[in-house]
Scaffold this active site. Structure first.
Site, short mmCIF file in Angstrom:
data_model
loop_
_atom_site.label_atom_id
_atom_site.label_comp_id
_atom_site.label_asym_id
_atom_site.label_seq_id
_atom_site.Cartn_x
_atom_site.Cartn_y
_atom_site.Cartn_z
CG HIS A 1 -1.99 -1.06 1.10
ND1 HIS A 1 -2.40 -1.84 2.16
CD2 HIS A 1 -2.72 -1.46 0.03
CE1 HIS A 1 -3.35 -2.68 1.74
NE2 HIS A 1 -3.56 -2.47 0.46
CD GLU B 1 -0.63 0.56 4.42
OE1 GLU B 1 0.07 -0.46 4.44
OE2 GLU B 1 -1.87 0.53 4.25
NE ARG C 1 -6.39 -0.06 0.65
CZ ARG C 1 -6.22 -0.79 1.75
NH1 ARG C 1 -5.58 -0.30 2.80
NH2 ARG C 1 -6.68 -2.01 1.81
CG HIS D 1 0.08 -3.90 5.15
ND1 HIS D 1 -0.64 -3.48 4.07
CD2 HIS D 1 0.54 -5.14 4.84
CE1 HIS D 1 -0.63 -4.41 3.14
NE2 HIS D 1 0.08 -5.44 3.57
CD GLU E 1 -2.71 -2.79 9.61
OE1 GLU E 1 -2.26 -1.63 9.38
OE2 GLU E 1 -3.84 -3.16 9.31
#
Ligand code: DDK
Ligand code: ZN
Length: 435
Positions: A182, A185, A240, A310, A384
């Protein structure tokens, strides 16, 4: 009396100037909590109009009562949006008043100068600088690092994975790490660069890293979505998806983390090209996801661990995200992410949540981790990373170090745990007697 009037006018004029400046200055990120279903509906509308950018959740569809929504509101629609929220009595606060300034700060910090030393890894870098860094790294460590071309992007940019192989032991297992699926990020590619640097610098210095690298190779793909990443530096910081045009619409891009063949395009993904979670016309329709899938398919005998990086929300995620079913080795995977999160809490006093994607976030079919898992890579994870609750995607460079160290600790924890396991599952796939 006249003096008072002059003063009065002067003060108000000043006020006028200030408000005038304020609306012009900066976009903001609002943290909004809808309390009723009606407010949920209003928010869904707001987030699809006024050119706002929904940060959290990823799709308006996932907005629900009593759950925080993070919304980027550009300077020119700031007043309209805030008035609308006020009019409907929707609880909100400004999470980031000066988003545009922070965006500038993140870019100012870029420099490709290799002599700028260790701080190189605690800054964000343009795509061009990352390509230079890939070349430099492969060039500087010819016996330890190889740049492997695994494919190319829609706009024909090369996808290079670095293979780290620190000794000549034959038949080593491997771990795959991809960053930057993405585009917005940014902490993700920063982690991949940091990780490669750490591995090369701390082999034979850090005991755990040495033990890991003695037994395992790494494939590190620093930017899986280079077209999107480039776009976030030049056109839209909040992009994104990838950048492939779609038939019959002017909307651009596929969510690469919905494009893999794992319950593809079911609930949690969208067939609408204008959404952030567009699954693409068919599984692996995108050159970026196809390249990674092909590489994993052709190396599945050696690759034992899959990891995708991410941001943001500080989570260690295990399969499945594409169904509510439990993975076959759920408890084994759960134990690993639990231990990793416990370590992060102990060393860095930071809280990561952990568990199966469908349980701890939302249904997200078509993800790379679930697909790799179903391919047979039974240790499959999505991390994440930070922020810690204030900056979202705009994590300041000063937080890169902390975010990377936490993720590194989780990688080490998991790699060491996997190394402890009897290798029955993987070696049984190879013909002939076990080594
Ligand atoms: O793709 C997403 O929406 C997030 C990362 Se921003 C991850 C969702 C869980 C993992 C799905 N493979
Ligand atoms: Zn992501």
């Amino acid at each position: 009396m006249t003096t008072l009037w002059v003063l009065f006018i002067f003060l108000n004029f000043d006020l006028l100037l200030q408000t005038g400046q304020c609306t012009k200055t900066s976009g903001q990120v609002l943290s909004i909590t809808p309390n009723t279903q009606e407010q949920v509906e209003i928010l869904k509308n707001v987030s699809t109009q006024y050119q706002t950018g929904l940060w959290q959740p990823v799709s308006p569809h996932n907005i629900k009562e009593l759950t925080k929504v993070h919304l980027y509101v550009p300077g020119n629609s700031s007043e309209t949006v805030r008035n609308l929220l006020q009019r409907h009595n929707i609880t909100h606060e400004v999470m980031l008043p000066n988003a545009d300034e922070i965006i500038k700060m993140q870019m100012r910090n870029d420099s490709g100068d290799p002599r700028s030393g260790s701080t190189f890894y605690y800054r964000y870098h343009t795509l061009e600088d990352i390509y230079d860094w890939i070349n430099r790294t492969a060039h500087d460590y010819p016996d330890k690092v190889k740049a492997i071309l695994v494919g190319s992007s829609y706009e024909k940019r090369p996808l290079y994975a670095l293979k780290l192989s620190l000794n000549n032991r034959p038949n080593k297992k491997a771990m795959w790490i991809d960053c930057g699926i993405h585009a917005r990020e940014w902490i993700s590619p920063a982690f991949c660069l940091f990780f490669v640097h750490y591995s090369l610098s701390f082999y034979n210095i850090n005991a755990e890293m040495t033990q890991i690298l003695d037994n395992m190779d790494f494939y590190v793909l620093p930017v899986m979505n280079p077209d999107g990443y480039k776009y976030t530096w030049t056109k839209n910081r909040m992009w994104r998806k990838n950048r492939s045009p779609q038939k019959g619409t002017s909307c651009i891009g596929v969510d690469l983390n919905r494009n893999f063949d794992a319950n593809w395009c079911t609930t949690g993904a969208s067939p609408d090209p204008c959404t952030e979670i567009y699954c693409g016309p068919f599984p692996e329709s995108e050159p970026e996801s196809q390249a990674v899938a092909n590489f994993l398919r052709s190396h599945k005998e050696s690759i034992q661990i899959y990891l995708s990086i991410h941001s943001y929300s500080q989570m260690l995620i295990i399969p499945y995200s594409c169904t509510e079913d439990e993975a076959e080795n759920h408890s084994e995977l759960y134990e690993m992410v639990k231990t990793a999160a416990d370590n992060i809490k102990r060393y860095y006093k930071n809280i990561y949540t952990y568990g199966a994607g469908a349980q701890i976030i939302y249904l997200a079919p078509g993800g790379s981790d679930d697909w790799a898992y179903n391919l047979g890579i039974k240790y499959s994870f999505t991390f994440e990373l930070q922020d810690r609750g204030k900056y979202g995607f705009l994590l300041p460079p000063s937080d890169i170090q902390g975010a990377c160290n936490e993720a590194l600790l989780a990688v080490k924890t998991i790699a060491l745990k996997v190394m402890e396991k009897p290798q029955a599952a993987t070696s049984s796939r190879q013909a002939g007697p076990a080594a």
